[in-house]
Design a protein around this motif. Structure first.
Motif, PDB file in Angstrom:
ATOM      1  N   ASN A  63      36.629 -37.859 -20.474  1.00 60.94           N
ATOM      2  CA  ASN A  63      36.795 -37.131 -21.741  1.00 60.94           C
ATOM      3  C   ASN A  63      38.205 -37.356 -22.297  1.00 60.94           C
ATOM      4  O   ASN A  63      38.437 -37.172 -23.484  1.00 60.94           O
ATOM      5  CB  ASN A  63      36.572 -35.635 -21.530  1.00 60.94           C
ATOM      6  CG  ASN A  63      35.156 -35.335 -21.071  1.00 60.94           C
ATOM      7  OD1 ASN A  63      34.191 -35.732 -21.716  1.00 60.94           O
ATOM      8  ND2 ASN A  63      35.030 -34.657 -19.943  1.00 60.94           N
ATOM      9  N   SER A 120      36.279 -29.890 -14.634  1.00 62.23           N
ATOM     10  CA  SER A 120      37.305 -29.066 -15.271  1.00 62.23           C
ATOM     11  C   SER A 120      36.817 -27.618 -15.344  1.00 62.23           C
ATOM     12  O   SER A 120      35.615 -27.358 -15.359  1.00 62.23           O
ATOM     13  CB  SER A 120      37.668 -29.622 -16.653  1.00 62.23           C
ATOM     14  OG  SER A 120      36.530 -29.699 -17.442  1.00 62.23           O
ATOM     15  N   CYS A 134      32.951 -27.563 -14.514  1.00 62.77           N
ATOM     16  CA  CYS A 134      31.951 -28.427 -15.146  1.00 62.77           C
ATOM     17  C   CYS A 134      31.282 -29.273 -14.064  1.00 62.77           C
ATOM     18  O   CYS A 134      31.957 -29.848 -13.201  1.00 62.77           O
ATOM     19  CB  CYS A 134      32.638 -29.306 -16.173  1.00 62.77           C
ATOM     20  SG  CYS A 134      31.557 -30.576 -16.869  1.00 62.77           S
ATOM     21  N   CYS A 194      31.165 -28.552 -19.499  1.00 63.90           N
ATOM     22  CA  CYS A 194      32.255 -28.086 -20.355  1.00 63.90           C
ATOM     23  C   CYS A 194      31.881 -28.279 -21.816  1.00 63.90           C
ATOM     24  O   CYS A 194      32.321 -27.534 -22.676  1.00 63.90           O
ATOM     25  CB  CYS A 194      33.540 -28.824 -20.010  1.00 63.90           C
ATOM     26  SG  CYS A 194      33.417 -30.605 -20.180  1.00 63.90           S
ATOM     27  N   CYS A 210      29.725 -34.069 -22.244  1.00 63.52           N
ATOM     28  CA  CYS A 210      30.799 -34.353 -21.293  1.00 63.52           C
ATOM     29  C   CYS A 210      30.561 -35.726 -20.669  1.00 63.52           C
ATOM     30  O   CYS A 210      29.471 -36.041 -20.227  1.00 63.52           O
ATOM     31  CB  CYS A 210      30.833 -33.286 -20.195  1.00 63.52           C
ATOM     32  SG  CYS A 210      31.935 -33.724 -18.839  1.00 63.52           S
ATOM     33  N   CYS A 229      32.604 -33.135 -14.884  1.00 58.85           N
ATOM     34  CA  CYS A 229      34.006 -33.573 -14.841  1.00 58.85           C
ATOM     35  C   CYS A 229      34.897 -32.637 -14.024  1.00 58.85           C
ATOM     36  O   CYS A 229      36.083 -32.896 -13.868  1.00 58.85           O
ATOM     37  CB  CYS A 229      34.559 -33.717 -16.263  1.00 58.85           C
ATOM     38  SG  CYS A 229      34.852 -32.134 -17.068  1.00 58.85           S
TER      39      CYS A 229
HETATM   40 ZN   LIG Z   1      32.897 -31.713 -18.265  1.00 60.32          ZN
END
Ligand SMILES: [Zn+2]
Ligand SMILES: [Zn+2]
Length: 151
Positions: free
Chosen positions: A142, A72, A67, A126, A130, A70
């Motif tokens: 998140n 992830s 992402c 994501c 987000c 973030c």
């Molecule tokens: Zn994210």
């Protein structure tokens, strides 16, 4: 990924369906920490004329990336619709925007690479909303608020 126009012409075919799977080169990916997720597929139809051809269809591919907010892991899949003109090298028409082919063999590789590069987004998320990472402590927001005071 070669379409042999000569074979089609010999069979008297004006159009023909085709389908290939291929593994795209990871160098096509402009997103950081990304790789293609398995094989990509191209499916379409070719229309054959004397010294030109039209190739249209869909390319589908998946990527594994992170992402952009973030970091992830995210898996995304994409579909590209295309409709491209191919001219034989022997066709004198000065069309700069089309692809060229030699000896009645259309190699789709350059077209596919170009389409994938042009289609690639600059960022993936994501999820739409987000919240990203806290710029101060680096916590993934998140998962909840980190309590930092952000000025
Ligand atoms: Zn994210
Ligand atoms: Zn924080």
């Amino acid at each position: 990924m070669i379409i042999d126009l000569k074979a089609l012409k010999q069979k008297g075919l004006k159009t023909c369906d085709f389908e290939f799977s291929f593994s795209p080169d990871n160098r096509l990916l402009s997103l950081p920490q990304s790789s293609f997720d398995g094989d990509a597929r191209i499916k379409g139809v070719v229309e054959v004329y004397d010294d030109e051809a039209f190739v249209s269809g869909k390319i589908t591919y998946g990527i594994k990336t992170v992402c952009s907010r973030c970091l992830s892991p995210v898996n995304k899949s994409f579909t590209i619709d295309f409709d491209e003109r191919f001219l034989s090298m022997t066709n004198p028409e000065p069309d700069e925007d089309c692809f060229r082919y030699l000896h009645d063999k259309i190699d789709l590789s350059n077209m596919v690479d170009e389409l994938i590069m042009t289609d690639m987004p600059y960022a993936v998320f994501c999820k739409e909303d987000c919240k990203g990472l806290c710029p101060s402590c680096g916590k993934n927001l998140n998962d909840g608020d980190c309590g930092c005071e952000i000025l």
